[in-house]
Design a protein around this motif. Sequence first.
Motif, PDB file in Angstrom:
ATOM      1  N   ARG A  43       0.734  -1.265  -0.121  1.00 21.29           N
ATOM      2  CA  ARG A  43       0.021   0.076   0.098  1.00 21.29           C
ATOM      3  C   ARG A  43       0.703   1.322   0.032  1.00 21.29           C
ATOM      4  NH1 ARG A  43      -3.110  -2.419   4.264  1.00 21.29           N
ATOM      5  NH2 ARG A  43      -4.637  -3.684   3.277  1.00 21.29           N
ATOM      6  N   ARG A  44       1.912   1.015   0.900  1.00 21.64           N
ATOM      7  CA  ARG A  44       2.705   2.545   0.796  1.00 21.64           C
ATOM      8  C   ARG A  44       3.421   2.628  -0.470  1.00 21.64           C
ATOM      9  NH1 ARG A  44       3.668   0.685   6.416  1.00 21.64           N
ATOM     10  NH2 ARG A  44       5.410  -0.312   5.823  1.00 21.64           N
ATOM     11  N   MET A  45       3.836   1.745  -0.868  1.00 24.84           N
ATOM     12  CA  MET A  45       4.511   1.584  -2.503  1.00 24.84           C
ATOM     13  C   MET A  45       3.849   2.391  -3.493  1.00 24.84           C
ATOM     14  SD  MET A  45       6.560  -1.942  -2.533  1.00 24.84           S
ATOM     15  CE  MET A  45       7.186  -1.762  -4.214  1.00 24.84           C
ATOM     16  N   MET A  47       0.952   4.143  -2.890  1.00 26.07           N
ATOM     17  CA  MET A  47       0.719   5.551  -2.369  1.00 26.07           C
ATOM     18  C   MET A  47       1.927   6.262  -3.031  1.00 26.07           C
ATOM     19  SD  MET A  47      -2.454   5.764  -1.224  1.00 26.07           S
ATOM     20  CE  MET A  47      -2.301   7.190  -0.444  1.00 26.07           C
ATOM     21  N   ALA A  48       3.056   5.985  -2.855  1.00 23.47           N
ATOM     22  CA  ALA A  48       4.134   6.708  -3.352  1.00 23.47           C
ATOM     23  C   ALA A  48       4.282   6.907  -4.690  1.00 23.47           C
ATOM     24  CB  ALA A  48       5.477   6.080  -2.640  1.00 23.47           C
ATOM     25  N   LEU A  49       4.014   5.857  -5.506  1.00 22.60           N
ATOM     26  CA  LEU A  49       3.987   5.758  -7.105  1.00 22.60           C
ATOM     27  C   LEU A  49       3.036   6.503  -7.623  1.00 22.60           C
ATOM     28  CD1 LEU A  49       5.230   2.104  -7.500  1.00 22.60           C
ATOM     29  CD2 LEU A  49       6.589   4.208  -7.853  1.00 22.60           C
ATOM     30  N   THR A  50       1.685   6.762  -6.823  1.00 17.90           N
ATOM     31  CA  THR A  50       0.631   7.344  -7.464  1.00 17.90           C
ATOM     32  C   THR A  50       0.288   8.649  -6.929  1.00 17.90           C
ATOM     33  OG1 THR A  50      -0.683   6.009  -6.156  1.00 17.90           O
ATOM     34  CG2 THR A  50      -0.510   5.080  -8.163  1.00 17.90           C
ATOM     35  N   ARG A  51       1.045   8.872  -5.916  1.00 17.46           N
ATOM     36  CA  ARG A  51       0.786  10.445  -5.292  1.00 17.46           C
ATOM     37  C   ARG A  51       0.776  11.395  -6.320  1.00 17.46           C
ATOM     38  NH1 ARG A  51       4.263  11.529  -0.137  1.00 17.46           N
ATOM     39  NH2 ARG A  51       4.275   9.241  -0.523  1.00 17.46           N
ATOM     40  N   THR A  62       1.496  14.886  -7.802  1.00 14.66           N
ATOM     41  CA  THR A  62       2.526  15.908  -7.715  1.00 14.66           C
ATOM     42  C   THR A  62       2.160  17.324  -7.970  1.00 14.66           C
ATOM     43  OG1 THR A  62       3.209  15.637  -9.865  1.00 14.66           O
ATOM     44  CG2 THR A  62       4.544  14.343  -8.104  1.00 14.66           C
TER      45      THR A  62
END
Length: 58
Positions: free
Chosen positions: A48-50, A52-56, A58
């Motif tokens: 989930r964290r990965m 979220m980081a990839l789809t955040r 910008t």
Amino acid sequence: MMSCLVSFISTVRGVGLINGRVALWLTKWMASWAVAFPAVLVVAPIARRMVMALTRAT
């Protein structure tokens, strides 16, 4: 559910449609579930964290 299906398919492919396959499958499924469930508890938050980081945005 996934470990149930995967272990059933693997059992049938491995031993065929023999008598006693349900009992054999249940023992194999319990063993695979005992590994799969804790693995999901550890891996899911990391995944989930990965994501979220990839789809955040910008």
